[in-house]
Every structure is written in structure tokens, then in C-alpha cells.
Scaffold this motif. Structure first.
Motif, PDB file in Angstrom:
ATOM      1  N   PHE A 262       0.834  -1.198   0.000  1.00  0.00           N
ATOM      2  CA  PHE A 262       0.000   0.000   0.000  1.00  0.00           C
ATOM      3  C   PHE A 262       0.874   1.254   0.000  1.00  0.00           C
ATOM      4  O   PHE A 262       0.547   2.247  -0.654  1.00  0.00           O
ATOM      5  CB  PHE A 262      -0.950  -0.025   1.204  1.00  0.00           C
ATOM      6  N   ASP A 263       1.989   1.206   0.707  1.00  0.00           N
ATOM      7  CA  ASP A 263       2.959   2.309   0.689  1.00  0.00           C
ATOM      8  C   ASP A 263       3.412   2.612  -0.744  1.00  0.00           C
ATOM      9  O   ASP A 263       3.455   3.771  -1.160  1.00  0.00           O
ATOM     10  CB  ASP A 263       4.192   1.941   1.528  1.00  0.00           C
ATOM     11  N   GLN A 264       3.772   1.575  -1.491  1.00  0.00           N
ATOM     12  CA  GLN A 264       4.236   1.766  -2.872  1.00  0.00           C
ATOM     13  C   GLN A 264       3.127   2.371  -3.735  1.00  0.00           C
ATOM     14  O   GLN A 264       3.381   3.246  -4.556  1.00  0.00           O
ATOM     15  CB  GLN A 264       4.700   0.434  -3.464  1.00  0.00           C
ATOM     16  N   PHE A 265       1.922   1.876  -3.539  1.00  0.00           N
ATOM     17  CA  PHE A 265       0.784   2.394  -4.301  1.00  0.00           C
ATOM     18  C   PHE A 265       0.566   3.880  -4.007  1.00  0.00           C
ATOM     19  O   PHE A 265       0.417   4.702  -4.916  1.00  0.00           O
ATOM     20  CB  PHE A 265      -0.476   1.586  -3.956  1.00  0.00           C
ATOM     21  N   CYS A 266       0.556   4.241  -2.734  1.00  0.00           N
ATOM     22  CA  CYS A 266       0.321   5.643  -2.338  1.00  0.00           C
ATOM     23  C   CYS A 266       1.463   6.553  -2.744  1.00  0.00           C
ATOM     24  O   CYS A 266       1.240   7.705  -3.134  1.00  0.00           O
ATOM     25  CB  CYS A 266       0.062   5.735  -0.829  1.00  0.00           C
ATOM     26  N   GLU A 267       2.689   6.040  -2.669  1.00  0.00           N
ATOM     27  CA  GLU A 267       3.843   6.836  -3.107  1.00  0.00           C
ATOM     28  C   GLU A 267       3.716   7.128  -4.605  1.00  0.00           C
ATOM     29  O   GLU A 267       3.949   8.244  -5.049  1.00  0.00           O
ATOM     30  CB  GLU A 267       5.144   6.076  -2.812  1.00  0.00           C
ATOM     31  N   ALA A 268       3.298   6.136  -5.388  1.00  0.00           N
ATOM     32  CA  ALA A 268       3.113   6.324  -6.828  1.00  0.00           C
ATOM     33  C   ALA A 268       1.962   7.290  -7.102  1.00  0.00           C
ATOM     34  O   ALA A 268       2.039   8.104  -8.026  1.00  0.00           O
ATOM     35  CB  ALA A 268       2.862   4.984  -7.504  1.00  0.00           C
ATOM     36  N   TYR A 269       0.912   7.225  -6.295  1.00  0.00           N
ATOM     37  CA  TYR A 269      -0.228   8.129  -6.466  1.00  0.00           C
ATOM     38  C   TYR A 269       0.180   9.585  -6.218  1.00  0.00           C
ATOM     39  O   TYR A 269      -0.324  10.498  -6.871  1.00  0.00           O
ATOM     40  CB  TYR A 269      -1.366   7.728  -5.521  1.00  0.00           C
TER      41      TYR A 269
ATOM     42  N   ILE B 207       5.077   8.470   3.939  1.00  0.00           N
ATOM     43  CA  ILE B 207       4.155   8.469   2.796  1.00  0.00           C
ATOM     44  C   ILE B 207       2.852   9.172   3.177  1.00  0.00           C
ATOM     45  O   ILE B 207       2.284   9.920   2.376  1.00  0.00           O
ATOM     46  CB  ILE B 207       3.889   7.035   2.288  1.00  0.00           C
ATOM     47  N   ALA B 208       2.388   8.983   4.411  1.00  0.00           N
ATOM     48  CA  ALA B 208       1.170   9.667   4.873  1.00  0.00           C
ATOM     49  C   ALA B 208       1.360  11.185   4.807  1.00  0.00           C
ATOM     50  O   ALA B 208       0.474  11.917   4.352  1.00  0.00           O
ATOM     51  CB  ALA B 208       0.819   9.220   6.291  1.00  0.00           C
ATOM     52  N   THR B 209       2.522  11.660   5.233  1.00  0.00           N
ATOM     53  CA  THR B 209       2.831  13.094   5.195  1.00  0.00           C
ATOM     54  C   THR B 209       2.902  13.593   3.755  1.00  0.00           C
ATOM     55  O   THR B 209       2.374  14.657   3.422  1.00  0.00           O
ATOM     56  CB  THR B 209       4.165  13.381   5.922  1.00  0.00           C
ATOM     57  N   LYS B 210       3.540  12.799   2.887  1.00  0.00           N
ATOM     58  CA  LYS B 210       3.647  13.176   1.476  1.00  0.00           C
ATOM     59  C   LYS B 210       2.266  13.258   0.827  1.00  0.00           C
ATOM     60  O   LYS B 210       1.983  14.191   0.068  1.00  0.00           O
ATOM     61  CB  LYS B 210       4.522  12.150   0.731  1.00  0.00           C
TER      62      LYS B 210
END
Length: 196
Positions: A100-107, A177-180
Motif C-alpha cells: 500500500f505504501d508503494q501504491f500511495c507513493e506512486a499516487y 508516505i502519509a505526510t507526502k
């Protein structure tokens, strides 16, 4: 998209916000159900303004728009889980093998890869320069408020089925990632916070 002519209400179908269940429950009461193609079923405000509003105004109807939006990380979690499904395996839109981290980072990137290119709730409900906007904006998390509004406006009792439920997955997100996400997708968080 559901159109309730007598109630002068249009329920926009924001993806991943439970609108399939509402469509199933309310279709018999709707004057118009737009279920295909996806570009019209999930017409955002700008597309509604361009294609549907002129048609309704020609026959004497000024409609109010209703939309449901979801807490942005939860909304992304729903997309991530949905794109884990078997029918997407091997396709560029699949999230199989990704955290999920990778997905959100890509988003949160400027140019999103196909698996993370899922749009924006803030863009979906963005008001138009001519004043067309969502008058009734509900949080997905406020199902009781949404149901009460619809039952009163449509004069009916609603029995809501569960539809299109994605498989469970680990949706833990690193603080970085949450902060980003909060920084890069501020409009989505602001829109959700504005909703009732």
C-alpha cells in the motif's frame, strides 16, 4: 449517476464511494440511471455540466447535485484493494505485488503509473466557473446522514445492499508516505473535511 427528476436531485457516482449499492437500491425510484459507459456513469461535475445540465435545463429542470466522498487514504485503500483482483492480474493497472505504501507513493507523484492513476475526488466535485457545484456533499463515513437525507428527499425507506466489496488487504502506511500524501493531495483532504 442517478437522476431523480421530481426531487430535482442528481446523485453523482464518485468511484469507490458505495454508489453501486445506492444505484441498486434506488434505481426503481430514479427517472434516469446512467450505468454505462463508465465515462458517463462516473461523470464528474465538469462532465455533468457539459452533457447533462443543458439537457435538463431545456426541459425546465434545475437540478441539485449530490456526491459522496471518502477519506482520501481510505479511498486510496479501496482502489488498491480493488486493483488486486484476479481479473487485473498481469495488467498495468494491477496492484498485485505492491505494498500500500508503494501504491500511495506512486499516487503522490506528478506522473502516475497506470496502477495508481485513479483520479482525484477533489477534481471530481470541483465547481465549474458558471456556478454549477455539488450542493450536498456527504462523507462516505456518514452513511446515516446520507441515508436520512435521501429518505427524506425521496420520501422512501432505503434498504442498502453491500455491493462491489474489495478483498481485505494490509493498508498500513508509513508516516513518511502519509505526510507526502497530505502535502501532495491537500485538495482531496480539504474537500473531505468540508463534507458533512
Amino acid at each position: 449517476m442517478l437522476v431523480f427528476w421530481k426531487a430535482r436531485l442528481v446523485m453523482l457516482a464518485v468511484p469507490k464511494t458505495g454508489t453501486s449499492a445506492y444505484a441498486r437500491a434506488l434505481a426503481p425510484l430514479a427517472s434516469m440511471v446512467v450505468s454505462d459507459p463508465p465515462e458517463l456513469k462516473h461523470a464528474p461535475v465538469y462532465r455533468y455540466n457539459r452533457f447533462f445540465r443543458p439537457m435538463f435545463e431545456k426541459v425546465g429542470g434545475e437540478m441539485e447535485l449530490l456526491a459522496v466522498i471518502r477519506e482520501p487514504v481510505d479511498w486510496l485503500g479501496s482502489w488498491y484493494r480493488y486493483r488486486q483482483r484476479d481479473f487485473l492480474e498481469g495488467k498495468p493497472t494491477s496492484t498485485r505485488g505492491l505494498s500500500f505504501d508503494q501504491f500511495c507513493e506512486a499516487y503522490a507523484r506528478g506522473e502516475r503509473p497506470p496502477f495508481a492513476n485513479v483520479g482525484s475526488q477533489a477534481k471530481f466535485v470541483e465547481p465549474r466557473p458558471n456556478g454549477i457545484s455539488v450542493r450536498h456533499l456527504f462523507r462516505y463515513e456518514n452513511q446515516a446522514g446520507l441515508l436520512a437525507f435521501l429518505e427524506e428527499r425521496l420520501g422512501t425507506t432505503i434498504d442498502l445492499p453491500r455491493e462491489n466489496v474489495s478483498p481485505r488487504r494490509d493498508l498500513s502506511l508509513s508516516p513518511e508516505i502519509a505526510t507526502k500524501l497530505r502535502r501532495k493531495c491537500a485538495a482531496d483532504f480539504e474537500t473531505w473535511e468540508r463534507a458533512t
